[in-house]
Structure formats: C-alpha cells, structure tokens
Design an enzyme around this catalytic site. Structure first.
Site, mmCIF file in Angstrom:
data_model
loop_
_atom_site.group_PDB
_atom_site.id
_atom_site.type_symbol
_atom_site.label_atom_id
_atom_site.label_comp_id
_atom_site.label_asym_id
_atom_site.label_seq_id
_atom_site.Cartn_x
_atom_site.Cartn_y
_atom_site.Cartn_z
ATOM 1 N N ASN A 131 0.844 -1.191 0.000
ATOM 2 C CA ASN A 131 0.000 0.000 0.000
ATOM 3 C C ASN A 131 0.879 1.241 0.000
ATOM 4 O OD1 ASN A 131 -1.909 1.985 0.343
ATOM 5 N ND2 ASN A 131 -2.968 0.977 2.029
ATOM 6 N N ASN A 136 -6.029 6.383 -1.459
ATOM 7 C CA ASN A 136 -6.912 5.793 -2.474
ATOM 8 C C ASN A 136 -7.423 4.408 -2.077
ATOM 9 O OD1 ASN A 136 -4.787 3.985 -2.957
ATOM 10 N ND2 ASN A 136 -4.131 4.977 -4.853
ATOM 11 N N ASP A 137 -7.360 4.063 -0.796
ATOM 12 C CA ASP A 137 -7.835 2.743 -0.365
ATOM 13 C C ASP A 137 -9.313 2.545 -0.666
ATOM 14 O OD1 ASP A 137 -5.288 2.415 0.505
ATOM 15 O OD2 ASP A 137 -5.767 2.241 2.639
ATOM 16 N N GLY A 156 -5.922 -2.474 0.005
ATOM 17 C CA GLY A 156 -5.287 -1.181 -0.186
ATOM 18 C C GLY A 156 -4.000 -1.169 -0.979
ATOM 19 N N ASP A 158 -1.557 -1.012 -4.109
ATOM 20 C CA ASP A 158 -1.792 -0.163 -5.273
ATOM 21 C C ASP A 158 -0.540 -0.044 -6.145
ATOM 22 O OD1 ASP A 158 -0.170 1.588 -3.736
ATOM 23 O OD2 ASP A 158 -1.938 2.546 -2.855
ATOM 24 N N ASP A 323 -6.038 -14.008 -19.792
ATOM 25 C CA ASP A 323 -6.823 -14.856 -18.890
ATOM 26 C C ASP A 323 -7.774 -15.744 -19.692
ATOM 27 O OD1 ASP A 323 -7.730 -15.341 -16.058
ATOM 28 O OD2 ASP A 323 -9.623 -14.671 -16.933
ATOM 29 N N GLU A 352 -3.475 -18.215 -20.781
ATOM 30 C CA GLU A 352 -3.828 -19.223 -19.778
ATOM 31 C C GLU A 352 -4.618 -20.332 -20.467
ATOM 32 O OE1 GLU A 352 -5.997 -19.507 -15.419
ATOM 33 O OE2 GLU A 352 -6.892 -18.246 -16.975
#
Length: 611
Positions: A131, A136-137, A156, A158, A323, A352
């Site tokens: 964090n 910006n949490d 949190g 980032d 993905d 993947e």
C-alpha cells in the site's frame, strides 16, 4: 415571453443532445499499422445524429445498432499526423462537436522487445502486495471500500506500492512483472482480484490512475525491467457500463441471459464433440457475475483489439498475459491475437490454457503441429505449462522412486516437448494466484523449495515466480482464495515484519530469499539457460540429471529428490561430459572434480558450470 421560453427550451435540448458520456478509444496514435480506427461514441440518442470529421480525414463507415445510445464511427488515419480532429454531430438544426486527438507515437514502438526466456517473471496481486498510497484505499465512485480486516476484501495495495518496491524485485533477480488486472472492477464485493472489469479504459481508482500505470512502466524501463498486462478477452464484470446498457443483443452471449460454461475446453478441438457442448464451453459464462463476451461479433472483436493495442501504446507495455484464453471463440481470439502481433511483430503474449495434457495445450500455441491437423492457428506465441505445474505439486513428497513416482514426472513432462511449436516459449511456474501455494504443499521445507526453484530456473521456458514464495509465504487454498493471496509482510505501515528489507526478514525468510536471489541473478546473463539445448537422462534412484548446452557453454544440473545421499556414476553422461574435467557449483562456489563419481546430498541440487 413565449419566444424566450422557446429559445431556452431549444438551448436546453441542444445541451442534452450534445452529451457524449463515453468516447472509446479516448485517442489514437499516428503511424499505426491498424490505421482504420473505430470510435465508439456513447450518449443519449447519439445515433440520431449525422457525423462528419475535420481536416479531410475520411470516415469509412458509420455503424448504428438497435441501441440508439451508440454510434460506431470508423475513420482512416493512414498518413494522418499527430493533431486534434473535430467530430461534428448534427440532428436537424441542433449540432455539437467532440475533439479526438491523434497523438505522436513513440519512436520504433512497433519493434519493441517483449519478454522471453531470458526473463524471470514476478507475478503479484497489487491489492495484496504493498500500500503505497493510503488516500486511495477507497473511492467515492466505487462500491467496495477498503477493509483489510476482511480476508476477501480490498486491502489497499496499489500501483504506488509496486513502484516503491521495484528495487526489491530487481534485487531478487526478476526482470519482468505480471500484475493481475488493474482496470476498474466495481463489483460490490470480492473486487480485489479485478477480473470482473467494469471499465477497460480506466485503471481502478483504488490502484491509482492511468498516469500512475504509465509511470510504473517508465520506472521499470529505467531498471531494464518489463511490464506485462493481464488482459481479459473472455468476459467483463456485470458492473461494466456497457453491460448495463448493451450496445447490441449479441455483444454478450445470451441463452437468453445467463448460462454456465461447462469448462470442457477439449470441446474446442474434439472432432467427436456435440455442437451443444462446444457452444456451452465457448459461450457459457465463467461465473454469473462475469458476462461472456461474444468475440464472433465484429464490433466486439474490434473493440477488444483496439483496447489492447491502445494500452500497449499508451502505457508502453512489454507483453500481455491473457486470462482464460481457451474459453474464447477460437476463431475470434485467433484474429485478436494476430492483430496485436501484426502491429508488434516481436511482442509476446502468453495465454492461460489450464489443461493437463501437452497435446491439448500445444493446440493453442502459434504454429502448433497439433492444431495444424485441423488447419487452425491461434497465433498465440506462448502458453502456460500446466503439466509441469502439476508435477511440481507432488514430486518432492515422493521420496521413493517408482515407475511413475518422483522426478520421473519431470522427465516424462519434457519428453513431450516435441508436441510444441516452441517449448522454449512456455511459461513455467511452481504456482500462481489460482493454485495451491508451493510452500503450503511442502510445509515450508526449504530443501524442497530449493529443488523446485532450481528446476524452474534452469530448464527450458520462461520462469514465473509468485509473489512471496521467495520469502517462504504459504497459504491454504482449501481455506479459500484469500489465503493464497495474503498481504506481503512489510507492504503496510505498522506491519511487524518487513520482508522487503534484509534487516526486516526473519531467519527463515532470509534463507528463502538469499537462495532465490543468488540463483535468479546468476541466471540473468546465462544465454545457455535462456536458449541452450536441453538434454536429459532417465532418472535413477530419484535423481534427475540434465544439461543445458550450446556451442560455447555447458551447465549440468543434478536434482536428488531422495532422502539419501547419492553417489552418481558419471560414465553414463559422457556424451555431455566429454572434454570437461570439473564444474563450478554456482550454489556453493565450490569447484567439483568430475571423475568417476559425483556425490549429492539427499533432497538437494547441484548446478555445475562445466570447465
């Protein structure tokens, strides 16, 4: 008075009609191979307008759908230099305009070098790594708020947290970062994994801004590191703004509405498969909260192509990881992949393909000899080596060798390399964010970790390390995904243990880290490991011996997976040992004579640079 009211009403109507809520892409670039760009304009009844553009730029197509809030305008940007274009919209006497910028392209952008077998990829989940910006949490614009006390909540971590610890990752010896998705995910809960994206042109505000992401790439490039974006072509999240106001009925797969995927990816190539089963694999939704995108719709496919290229160009990316690659419409995803590699000829994309058979995984790699049978080519340069991962998950607990037990599983895995078009471009890994934690499986046994990381760092392919393994992090998948995605110790203010620093690590964390650091930093400049030939020998007594060699170098690797010390007769390896009299063990620094026998301790490895 009536005339004044009429004027005010008209002005109000014009302002309403002039509203454009979204324009995607928000800008484009000069000198692109993909010069025809389709711009999505979204706003209330936007399709009621005629459209023109300034500066003699040609509009080649205007597409309207059954939803009047969308207008798809295609322009040809060939030979259009960097400038601001003005789109003019007109509906009767009402008109308004919207600027669209053509930006200057980075010099030699098309020929950017991507990741390859010379790299070690570090996989991290940004919410769980560090964090760097507590402000910006949470975001007032996004539903789920920060709550570190909730295992499956937002914690949190980032982009700033990643930037703050790039020196740590570089010191470890990793040269590339694959971060799980960073685009906005506005799900009410469980949004930290960010695979249910709600806006694919916008970084999630709880991670930072688009500019922060661009800055991450720039900071990495200063260190000769590469940034790989996790891209999702198969689905978006149910909170995506386009799912709330669908452009066209078949933008998403509908049955109508939701239907579950059967997850049977074999139906994509099974010549005996029913059409229904194949449809439910490709078109069924991964989970109810992830609407399945229809890549066979040209508007959808073009949108996804442009979005990927836009991010590569805007953020200066070095690669993509895709993905759930093998759940996509197989023809559509091949067109998507080819469009990107046509734009960037040296660009690497790893997909993947979570399957447990080498022939089936090979099917999805570019120029596959297996897919060639069906005249199919995915154009996907790299796939993830899940069969090798399967072996990593149990080999080191198999102390007694059997016909199918112990390190023979590694040997058998590599015997199937002939099925791949390019086995050296496979992504190899002990674990990732969806699998059981390696150190949990082996109860933090450092000897077993050392065996695993030795093979990972010295065999063919592109090694990928999952964050925290290098300090012994574990986690029980049986307790849920949050347990295998724990916070990195030291990434939050007040953490009792800061494993980002040498002084902050526990003794066992130091043992894990120091071994990994030594091995990965040695690997950095070893071309013989990056691209040399692999020659291996049938294991005996649970000991696996292989060589990496080219015209100038040769490295001998010995993995003793038994509990007992082993004396290895060297005469059976003469085709690779001929001319060599000793080897420098890069793990201990000792010089070892290569005469008749080689002694190896139980549950240990040797990496010998032959002299």
């Amino acid at each position: 008075m009536k005339k004044l009211l009429y004027i005010l009403t008209t002005l109000f109507t014009i302002s309403i009609s002039a509203q454009i809520d979204k324009m995607e892409p928000p800008f484009w670039f000069e000198g692109m191979n993909k010069s025809e760009i389709q711009i999505l304009f979204y706003g209330k009844n936007i399709a009621q307008n005629s459209v023109s553009v300034s500066n003699n730029v040609v509009i080649t197509n205007v597409t309207k759908t059954e939803n009047p809030n969308y207008l798809f305008v295609t322009i040809d940007t060939k030979n259009v230099v960097a400038q601001t274009l003005k789109f003019q919209f007109k509906n009767g006497k009402k008109s308004f305009s919207k600027d669209f910028e053509i930006q200057k392209r980075k010099e030699n952008s098309a020929n950017r070098k991507s990741f390859d077998a010379s790299d070690v990829m570090y996989l991290l989940m940004p919410d769980r790594f560090a964090n760097g910006d507590e402000s910006n949490d949470s975001s007032s614009k996004l539903q789920e708020k920060g709550n570190r006390s909730l295992p499956g909540g937002r914690h949190g971590g980032d982009i700033q947290g990643i930037i703050d610890h790039l020196d740590y990752i570089q010191e470890l010896g990793a040269t590339a970062i694959w971060s799980t998705p960073l685009c906005e995910d506005n799900d009410k809960g469980y949004s930290y994994h960010t695979y249910g994206q709600s806006d694919v042109y916008q970084i999630d505000a709880r991670y930072g801004t688009n500019e922060d992401y661009k800055r991450l790439a720039a900071e990495m490039h200063k260190r000769d590191m590469k940034l790989i974006k996790d891209y999702v072509t198969n689905h978006w999240g149910a909170e995506h703004w386009m799912f709330k106001d669908i452009p066209t009925y078949d933008w998403f797969h509908q049955f109508p509405g939701y239907a579950q995927s059967n997850y049977r990816m074999t139906t994509q190539f099974d010549s005996n498969a029913s059409k229904r089963d194949a449809k439910y694999c490709m078109d069924g939704w991964f989970v109810p909260s992830m609407p399945d995108l229809n890549q066979s719709n040209p508007l959808v496919l073009n949108y996804l192509i442009q979005n990927a290229i836009w991010w590569i160009e805007y953020a200066d990316l070095d690669g993509l990881r895709v993905d759930t690659y093998s759940y996509n419409d197989k023809d559509g995803i091949a067109k998507w992949t080819k469009a990107i590699t046509d734009e960037y000829p040296y660009f690497n994309i790893v997909g993947e393909v979570w399957m447990h058979d080498q022939a089936q995984m090979s099917y999805w790699q570019k120029d596959s000899p297996i897919a060639k049978i069906q005249s199919y080519n995915s154009y996907l340069p790299s796939v993830m080596d899940f069969t090798l991962h399967d072996a990593f998950g149990n080999v080191f607990n198999e102390n007694n060798a059997g016909w199918n037990d112990g390190v023979i599983k590694f040997y058998d895995n590599f015997t199937n390399d002939f099925l791949y078009a390019n086995p050296n471009n496979l992504l190899i890994f002990l674990e990732n964010h969806d699998t059981g934690r390696f150190n949990q499986i082996y109860q933090n046994d450092i000897k077993k970790y050392q065996l695993g990381i030795t093979l990972l760092a010295t065999t063919r392919g592109i090694p990928q390390l999952y964050y925290g393994s290098e300090i012994g992090m574990a986690g029980d998948k049986g307790k849920g995904d949050a347990d295998i995605r724990q916070d990195f110790p030291g990434g939050w203010k007040g953490d009792a243990n800061n494993a980002f620093t040498n002084s902050g690590r526990t003794e066992i964390q130091k043992q894990f880290f120091d071994f990994t650091k030594k091995l990965l930093n040695w690997r950095k400049n070893k071309e013989v490991i990056h691209s040399g030939k692999l020659t291996h020998y049938i294991p005996e007594n649970n000991v696996y011996v292989y060589f990496r060699h080219n015209d100038t170098e040769s490295v001998m690797v010995v993995l003793n997976n038994s509990l007992d010390n082993q004396k290895i007769k060297l005469n059976r390896f003469q085709e690779n040992l001929k001319g060599f009299t000793s080897g420098n063990d890069i793990l201990t620094g000792k010089t070892i004579d290569l005469k008749e026998e080689l002694s190896v301790e139980g549950k240990s490895s040797l990496i010998l640079e032959l002299k």
